[in-house]
Design an enzyme around this catalytic site. Structure first.
Site, PDB file in Angstrom:
ATOM      1  CE  LYS A 275       1.962  67.178 157.740  1.00 30.14           C
ATOM      2  NZ  LYS A 275       2.843  68.184 158.190  1.00 30.14           N
TER       3      LYS A 275
ATOM      4  CG  PHE B   2       3.862  59.960 164.078  1.00 34.08           C
ATOM      5  CD1 PHE B   2       4.864  59.365 163.497  1.00 34.08           C
ATOM      6  CD2 PHE B   2       4.103  61.292 164.561  1.00 34.08           C
ATOM      7  CE1 PHE B   2       5.784  60.228 162.583  1.00 34.08           C
ATOM      8  CE2 PHE B   2       5.089  61.942 163.804  1.00 34.08           C
ATOM      9  CZ  PHE B   2       5.954  61.522 162.947  1.00 34.08           C
TER      10      PHE B   2
ATOM     11  NE  ARG C  43       7.194  63.388 149.673  1.00 30.74           N
ATOM     12  CZ  ARG C  43       6.983  63.975 150.748  1.00 30.74           C
ATOM     13  NH1 ARG C  43       5.796  64.198 151.622  1.00 30.74           N
ATOM     14  NH2 ARG C  43       7.888  64.916 151.065  1.00 30.74           N
TER      15      ARG C  43
HETATM   16  P1  ATP Z   1       5.405  69.208 155.918  1.00 35.19           P
HETATM   17  O1  ATP Z   1       6.050  70.711 155.163  1.00 35.19           O
HETATM   18  O2  ATP Z   1       3.910  69.459 155.371  1.00 35.19           O
HETATM   19  O3  ATP Z   1       5.691  68.818 157.149  1.00 35.19           O
HETATM   20  P2  ATP Z   1       7.333  67.516 155.075  1.00 35.19           P
HETATM   21  O4  ATP Z   1       7.809  67.450 153.667  1.00 35.19           O
HETATM   22  O5  ATP Z   1       8.186  68.056 156.087  1.00 35.19           O
HETATM   23  O6  ATP Z   1       5.935  68.237 154.992  1.00 35.19           O
HETATM   24  P3  ATP Z   1       5.548  65.298 154.896  1.00 35.19           P
HETATM   25  O7  ATP Z   1       5.947  64.275 154.498  1.00 35.19           O
HETATM   26  O8  ATP Z   1       4.873  66.169 153.983  1.00 35.19           O
HETATM   27  O9  ATP Z   1       6.768  66.188 155.494  1.00 35.19           O
HETATM   28  O10 ATP Z   1       4.620  65.221 155.930  1.00 35.19           O
HETATM   29  C1  ATP Z   1       4.882  64.373 157.279  1.00 35.19           C
HETATM   30  C2  ATP Z   1       5.587  65.172 158.133  1.00 35.19           C
HETATM   31  O11 ATP Z   1       4.615  65.503 159.303  1.00 35.19           O
HETATM   32  C3  ATP Z   1       6.428  64.142 158.912  1.00 35.19           C
HETATM   33  O12 ATP Z   1       7.742  64.375 158.453  1.00 35.19           O
HETATM   34  C4  ATP Z   1       6.212  64.689 160.327  1.00 35.19           C
HETATM   35  O13 ATP Z   1       7.501  65.412 160.777  1.00 35.19           O
HETATM   36  C5  ATP Z   1       4.916  65.261 160.417  1.00 35.19           C
HETATM   37  N1  ATP Z   1       4.126  64.966 161.194  1.00 35.19           N
HETATM   38  C6  ATP Z   1       3.505  65.663 162.328  1.00 35.19           C
HETATM   39  N2  ATP Z   1       2.373  65.012 163.033  1.00 35.19           N
HETATM   40  C7  ATP Z   1       2.335  63.545 162.287  1.00 35.19           C
HETATM   41  C8  ATP Z   1       1.627  62.317 162.413  1.00 35.19           C
HETATM   42  N3  ATP Z   1       0.839  62.089 163.275  1.00 35.19           N
HETATM   43  N4  ATP Z   1       2.086  61.312 161.599  1.00 35.19           N
HETATM   44  C9  ATP Z   1       3.092  61.514 160.669  1.00 35.19           C
HETATM   45  N5  ATP Z   1       3.745  62.727 160.559  1.00 35.19           N
HETATM   46  C10 ATP Z   1       3.565  63.572 161.437  1.00 35.19           C
END
Ligand code: ATP
Length: 591
Positions: free
Chosen positions: A252, A342, A417
């Site tokens: 991530k 990704f 989500r």
């Molecule tokens: P966070 O603050 O944890 O990044 P968020 O609300 O921005 O959360 P989430 O849905 O919680 O978003 O987490 C997914 C996010 O992580 C995606 O929006 C993307 O930008 C990021 N990300 C990083 N690496 C990856 C990956 N390998 N696959 C999918 N998403 C990824």
């Protein structure tokens, strides 16, 4: 439909307190309007001129609108300013002065909705030398030719202060009701919206071509797809169980979410919030043109600063320096970005969203083969919890945030989500492993030390997707710097509304209610049950009612307001409830 009639509906919408009534009234607006007016009505009602990715802005500040009102009513700028202060709202000020003025319009109430929308579009489009005066005069002409009621909305629109309380979900249900006589087609409409991010286009499509066209809606190049999001789970065992025993587990990355659209030498990059951020990334654009082996494609990924020599990821604080309007090329040379891709949602013009993850991943690896700047995310495929945990630990050691597990057979689920993507982040003892993004719905007057700032913290809420309302979860009083307090007070004072906004569900009363518009990021130690908050509120075993609350919440991040998230993108009530359950399970496992 005349703009005057639409303004009448806006007055009625502003006084309604139930969402169902809002849906019914808005669907009446759609039914009464010509089919060719639906798009304009949607944009005006949402306070925009175009979908966010087109980046069209009015470019009018309060002072300019005040001048327009002055010209249109014959009052002095000082009088307008005084009226604005008295009313606390530019629209009300315009209406009051239009009622008082002796200048009578020739054609009040004759402007059609489309004429109004087109005129406002022209005002937004004025640029270059002398454009400020031109904009002021053009808006003055609109206000001058308006009735007092129309003038109210003509003054509010350029300032994005319509505040009608109609979220995307409410609008989609209203469209469903207007054109299929039932609210049940909302899901199909939502799907179309998720893959084109343009509510106006969705409205126009159903109005002109019917629900079948909505059900056949396809991905379009250069129209951003609303990004897929991840659920959370705290342990490797639970992740694998949820993914039917086997999953792809990816690193991530913490950088900028980038959705790249490419056809030939034309490339556009959209942010998580669907804004066109192409200009910020000249290095990624160049790489997309020169290094991708494929065309007519859409790729999803995360861009971050990466040191090729030491093979280290740079922290987000470094990457964020690339977010700038000036000196882009210099900074790009100093701090080059890598895109860790990704997903791929389109290739050779073919919509890949419904294909399983593993097929999309093969296609992704194929098109990125040999590229130095764009590379597929690092991942493993595993059915072993231990292996997943080790991969997680290694990711953390490499300076990353954690992992995102992906279900091998799942399609790309736009804008939602879902458990086809699950994230796991590092949890520190006594802290929630993840921050939450909350919507500000009110604020408090300062006491003691803070009184000079007149700011005593925020009332924050989660988004309940099912009910399309915001439910309070925390009073937030710490973590602010003085500068942040000043900024918050200044920004929020403009959003103050009389009484609780329609889409806010609350038991507590802040000193000031604010229109739900801004999102803040909050860290907390724990989620607890609370009788005072409405987030996930329901009857407990002991017969009392309780919702969720945050223990020791504090603001995090350099910028107090998260500009990349809309209120509907805040943490949902469902997520808080799941985080509460996760936390209970981890506690049991620890003990
Ligand atoms: P966070 O603050 O944890 O990044 P968020 O609300 O921005 O959360 P989430 O849905 O919680 O978003 O987490 C997914 C996010 O992580 C995606 O929006 C993307 O930008 C990021 N990300 C990083 N690496 C990856 C990956 N390998 N696959 C999918 N998403 C990824």
């Amino acid at each position: 439909m005349l703009f005057g009639e639409l303004s009448g509906y806006y007055d009625r919408l502003s006084s309604i307190s139930s969402r169902l009534e809002m849906i019914e009234l808005m669907s009446e607006v759609f039914r009464k309007a010509d089919k060719g007016e639906v798009k304009s009505i949607i944009y005006i009602t949402q306070g925009v001129l175009a979908p966010p990715y087109e980046g069209v802005e009015f470019g009018m500040a309060e002072k300019m609108v005040e001048e327009s009102i002055a010209i249109a009513t014959g009052f002095s700028k000082e009088d307008v300013e005084k009226e604005y202060r008295k009313q606390g709202d530019m629209g009300q000020a315009a209406q009051a002065l239009k009622e008082k003025t002796r200048m009578r319009p020739m054609r009040a109430g004759r402007l059609s909705v489309n004429e109004f929308y087109e005129t406002m579009g022209k005002i937004a489009g004025m640029s270059g030398a002398g454009s400020k005066e031109k904009k002021i005069n053009a808006l003055a002409a609109v206000i001058g030719a308006s009735s007092p009621q129309e003038a109210k909305y003509a003054a509010k629109y350029p300032l994005d202060e319509l505040r009608l309380g109609l979220g995307d979900a409410t609008m989609l249900e209203a469209l469903s009701l207007a054109y299929t006589q039932s609210r049940e087609k909302k899901a199909a409409l939502e799907n179309a919206y998720n893959i084109c991010s343009d509510l106006g286009l969705v409205g126009e499509t159903i109005a002109l071509k019917g629900i079948q066209a909505i059900e056949r809606f396809k991905v379009t190049l250069f129209k951003p797809i609303r990004p897929a999001l991840a659920e959370r789970l705290p342990t490797a065992d639970e992740i694998l169980e949820k993914m039917h025993g086997k999953a792809a587990v990816e690193q991530k990355y913490d950088g900028f979410r980038c959705q790249i659209h490419k056809e030939g030498r034309r490339v556009r990059i959209f942010s998580r919030r669907l804004e066109d951020t192409t200009e910020m990334f000249p290095d990624l654009v160049k790489a997309a043109i020169e290094e991708i082996r494929g065309d007519k494609l859409i790729i999803d990924g995360e861009a971050l600063a990466y040191n090729d020599e030491t093979q280290e990821f740079l922290p987000f604080q470094e990457t964020i320096q690339r977010k700038r309007k000036h000196g882009i090329a210099e900074k790009a040379a100093e701090l080059p970005l890598h895109l860790f891709a990704f997903d791929i949602m389109m290739l050779d013009g073919e919509d890949l969203m419904a294909k399983p993850y593993h097929e999309r991943r093969e296609a992704l690896e194929r098109v990125l083969k040999g590229s130095m700047t764009l590379q597929p995310s690092t991942r493993i495929i595993t059915s072993e919890p231990k292996e997943l945990e080790e991969f997680f630990e290694r990711s953390i050691e490499n300076g990353l945030e954690g992992i995102v597990a992906k279900e091998l057979d799942s399609r790309y689920i736009a804008g939602a989500r879902k458990y086809s993507w699950i994230k796991m982040k590092r949890s520190y003892k006594g802290e929630l492993s993840d921050t939450v993004d909350l919507v500000v719905v009110g604020y408090y007057r300062g006491k003691g030390m803070r009184s000079e700032f007149k700011f005593g913290g925020l009332l924050c809420a989660t988004y309940n997707e099912k009910r399309d309302v915001f439910e309070t979860v925390s009073r937030l009083g710490s973590g602010f710097t003085e500068a942040q307090m000043v900024e918050l007070k200044r920004t929020l004072a403009k959003q103050v509304v009389k009484g609780r906004p329609v889409r806010v569900d609350a038991i507590v009363e802040p000193d000031f209610w604010v229109y739900p518009k801004y999102v803040v990021t909050v860290k907390a130690d724990e989620i607890t049950k609370s009788p005072t908050h409405t987030c996930g509120r329901r009857k407990q075993e002991d017969g009392t009612e309780a919702g969720f609350a945050l223990r020791f919440p504090r603001l995090v991040g350099d910028e107090a307001i998260r500009k990349d998230k809309s209120p509907e993108e805040a943490t949902t009530t469902k997520e808080i409830s799941e985080m509460y359950e996760n936390q209970k399970r981890v506690k049991v496992a620890d003990s």
